[in-house]
Motif scaffolding. Structure first.
Motif, PDB file in Angstrom:
ATOM      1  N   GLY A  49       0.823  -1.216   0.000  1.00  0.00           N
ATOM      2  CA  GLY A  49       0.000   0.000   0.000  1.00  0.00           C
ATOM      3  C   GLY A  49       0.849   1.253   0.000  1.00  0.00           C
ATOM      4  O   GLY A  49       0.560   2.216  -0.729  1.00  0.00           O
ATOM      5  N   GLU A  50       1.901   1.264   0.803  1.00  0.00           N
ATOM      6  CA  GLU A  50       2.803   2.422   0.843  1.00  0.00           C
ATOM      7  C   GLU A  50       3.521   2.614  -0.486  1.00  0.00           C
ATOM      8  O   GLU A  50       3.658   3.734  -0.972  1.00  0.00           O
ATOM      9  CB  GLU A  50       3.828   2.254   1.960  1.00  0.00           C
ATOM     10  CG  GLU A  50       3.259   2.380   3.342  1.00  0.00           C
ATOM     11  CD  GLU A  50       4.319   2.189   4.412  1.00  0.00           C
ATOM     12  OE1 GLU A  50       5.491   2.535   4.162  1.00  0.00           O
ATOM     13  OE2 GLU A  50       3.967   1.695   5.485  1.00  0.00           O
ATOM     14  N   ARG A  55       3.968   5.514  -5.613  1.00  0.00           N
ATOM     15  CA  ARG A  55       3.999   5.455  -7.077  1.00  0.00           C
ATOM     16  C   ARG A  55       2.921   6.350  -7.674  1.00  0.00           C
ATOM     17  O   ARG A  55       3.158   7.060  -8.643  1.00  0.00           O
ATOM     18  CB  ARG A  55       3.808   4.018  -7.552  1.00  0.00           C
ATOM     19  CG  ARG A  55       4.087   3.814  -9.022  1.00  0.00           C
ATOM     20  CD  ARG A  55       3.993   2.360  -9.410  1.00  0.00           C
ATOM     21  NE  ARG A  55       2.650   1.838  -9.301  1.00  0.00           N
ATOM     22  CZ  ARG A  55       1.745   1.897 -10.287  1.00  0.00           C
ATOM     23  NH1 ARG A  55       2.053   2.442 -11.429  1.00  0.00           N
ATOM     24  NH2 ARG A  55       0.548   1.402 -10.103  1.00  0.00           N
ATOM     25  N   VAL A  56       1.722   6.345  -7.085  1.00  0.00           N
ATOM     26  CA  VAL A  56       0.638   7.191  -7.584  1.00  0.00           C
ATOM     27  C   VAL A  56       0.984   8.660  -7.391  1.00  0.00           C
ATOM     28  O   VAL A  56       0.728   9.486  -8.258  1.00  0.00           O
ATOM     29  CB  VAL A  56      -0.694   6.825  -6.885  1.00  0.00           C
ATOM     30  CG1 VAL A  56      -1.758   7.857  -7.144  1.00  0.00           C
ATOM     31  CG2 VAL A  56      -1.163   5.462  -7.327  1.00  0.00           C
ATOM     32  N   GLN A  57       1.589   8.979  -6.259  1.00  0.00           N
ATOM     33  CA  GLN A  57       1.968  10.364  -5.979  1.00  0.00           C
ATOM     34  C   GLN A  57       3.240  10.781  -6.703  1.00  0.00           C
ATOM     35  O   GLN A  57       3.621  11.943  -6.659  1.00  0.00           O
ATOM     36  CB  GLN A  57       2.152  10.568  -4.468  1.00  0.00           C
ATOM     37  CG  GLN A  57       0.909  10.348  -3.658  1.00  0.00           C
ATOM     38  CD  GLN A  57      -0.145  11.399  -3.951  1.00  0.00           C
ATOM     39  OE1 GLN A  57       0.167  12.558  -4.137  1.00  0.00           O
ATOM     40  NE2 GLN A  57      -1.395  10.968  -3.991  1.00  0.00           N
ATOM     41  N   GLU A  58       3.885   9.811  -7.340  1.00  0.00           N
ATOM     42  CA  GLU A  58       5.144  10.021  -8.065  1.00  0.00           C
ATOM     43  C   GLU A  58       6.228  10.619  -7.163  1.00  0.00           C
ATOM     44  O   GLU A  58       6.963  11.516  -7.535  1.00  0.00           O
ATOM     45  CB  GLU A  58       4.917  10.905  -9.293  1.00  0.00           C
ATOM     46  CG  GLU A  58       4.033  10.248 -10.325  1.00  0.00           C
ATOM     47  CD  GLU A  58       3.802  11.116 -11.541  1.00  0.00           C
ATOM     48  OE1 GLU A  58       4.278  12.269 -11.569  1.00  0.00           O
ATOM     49  OE2 GLU A  58       3.141  10.634 -12.470  1.00  0.00           O
ATOM     50  N   GLN A  64      15.710   4.599   3.900  1.00  0.00           N
ATOM     51  CA  GLN A  64      15.921   4.752   5.339  1.00  0.00           C
ATOM     52  C   GLN A  64      14.594   4.786   6.091  1.00  0.00           C
ATOM     53  O   GLN A  64      14.474   4.241   7.179  1.00  0.00           O
ATOM     54  CB  GLN A  64      16.730   6.017   5.624  1.00  0.00           C
ATOM     55  CG  GLN A  64      18.157   5.927   5.126  1.00  0.00           C
ATOM     56  CD  GLN A  64      18.910   7.227   5.311  1.00  0.00           C
ATOM     57  OE1 GLN A  64      18.309   8.256   5.580  1.00  0.00           O
ATOM     58  NE2 GLN A  64      20.228   7.163   5.165  1.00  0.00           N
ATOM     59  N   GLN A  65      13.593   5.404   5.483  1.00  0.00           N
ATOM     60  CA  GLN A  65      12.277   5.444   6.116  1.00  0.00           C
ATOM     61  C   GLN A  65      11.661   4.045   6.176  1.00  0.00           C
ATOM     62  O   GLN A  65      11.075   3.656   7.180  1.00  0.00           O
ATOM     63  CB  GLN A  65      11.363   6.394   5.346  1.00  0.00           C
ATOM     64  CG  GLN A  65      10.025   6.608   5.996  1.00  0.00           C
ATOM     65  CD  GLN A  65       9.158   7.558   5.195  1.00  0.00           C
ATOM     66  OE1 GLN A  65       9.450   7.851   4.038  1.00  0.00           O
ATOM     67  NE2 GLN A  65       8.084   8.029   5.794  1.00  0.00           N
ATOM     68  N   LEU A  66      11.827   3.284   5.092  1.00  0.00           N
ATOM     69  CA  LEU A  66      11.327   1.912   5.099  1.00  0.00           C
ATOM     70  C   LEU A  66      12.067   1.067   6.131  1.00  0.00           C
ATOM     71  O   LEU A  66      11.472   0.207   6.783  1.00  0.00           O
ATOM     72  CB  LEU A  66      11.468   1.286   3.708  1.00  0.00           C
ATOM     73  CG  LEU A  66      10.528   1.798   2.632  1.00  0.00           C
ATOM     74  CD1 LEU A  66      10.850   1.147   1.299  1.00  0.00           C
ATOM     75  CD2 LEU A  66       9.087   1.561   3.009  1.00  0.00           C
ATOM     76  N   GLN A  76      12.544  -6.086  -1.023  1.00  0.00           N
ATOM     77  CA  GLN A  76      12.988  -5.938  -2.409  1.00  0.00           C
ATOM     78  C   GLN A  76      11.762  -5.599  -3.243  1.00  0.00           C
ATOM     79  O   GLN A  76      10.783  -6.336  -3.251  1.00  0.00           O
ATOM     80  CB  GLN A  76      13.653  -7.222  -2.917  1.00  0.00           C
ATOM     81  CG  GLN A  76      14.306  -7.060  -4.254  1.00  0.00           C
ATOM     82  CD  GLN A  76      15.101  -8.302  -4.636  1.00  0.00           C
ATOM     83  OE1 GLN A  76      14.916  -9.365  -4.065  1.00  0.00           O
ATOM     84  NE2 GLN A  76      15.966  -8.143  -5.597  1.00  0.00           N
ATOM     85  N   ILE A  77      11.833  -4.447  -3.938  1.00  0.00           N
ATOM     86  CA  ILE A  77      10.695  -3.963  -4.703  1.00  0.00           C
ATOM     87  C   ILE A  77      11.040  -4.055  -6.188  1.00  0.00           C
ATOM     88  O   ILE A  77      12.057  -3.548  -6.624  1.00  0.00           O
ATOM     89  CB  ILE A  77      10.346  -2.515  -4.310  1.00  0.00           C
ATOM     90  CG1 ILE A  77      10.008  -2.460  -2.820  1.00  0.00           C
ATOM     91  CG2 ILE A  77       9.200  -1.993  -5.152  1.00  0.00           C
ATOM     92  CD1 ILE A  77       9.877  -1.078  -2.266  1.00  0.00           C
TER      93      ILE A  77
END
Length: 83
Positions: A49-50, A55-58, A64-66, A76-77
């Motif tokens: 979701g994050e 991605r939608v907000q570009e 570091q936040q993750l 891994q994305i």
């Protein structure tokens, strides 16, 4: 006579503990595994979701936040076949 009664009582108690304790142990271990799997799945859904929101907000994802939100996790994305 007394010794036979005591030994037969002990045998019955041991059999009862084995017949009830072994299935209970199996059920508890399955419950623990299922609970951990559900927790991991919920955490993965939150992460997706994050990522989708970013991605939608570009906006770029901040590793570091993750790392702060998900300590001790290997994340891994992949997007369109590229990591």
């Amino acid at each position: 006579m007394r010794r036979r009664l005591l030994s037969s009582t002990l045998v019955v108690a041991v059999i009862a503990v084995l017949l009830l304790g072994v299935p209970l142990g199996v059920v508890v271990s399955r419950l623990i595994v299922d609970e951990a799997a559900q927790e991991l799945g919920a955490e993965a859904k939150r992460l997706v979701g994050e990522v989708e929101y970013a991605r939608v907000q570009e906006t770029p994802l901040d590793p570091q936040q993750l790392e702060q939100k998900y300590p001790g996790r290997f994340i891994q994305i992949w997007e369109r076949g590229t990591p």
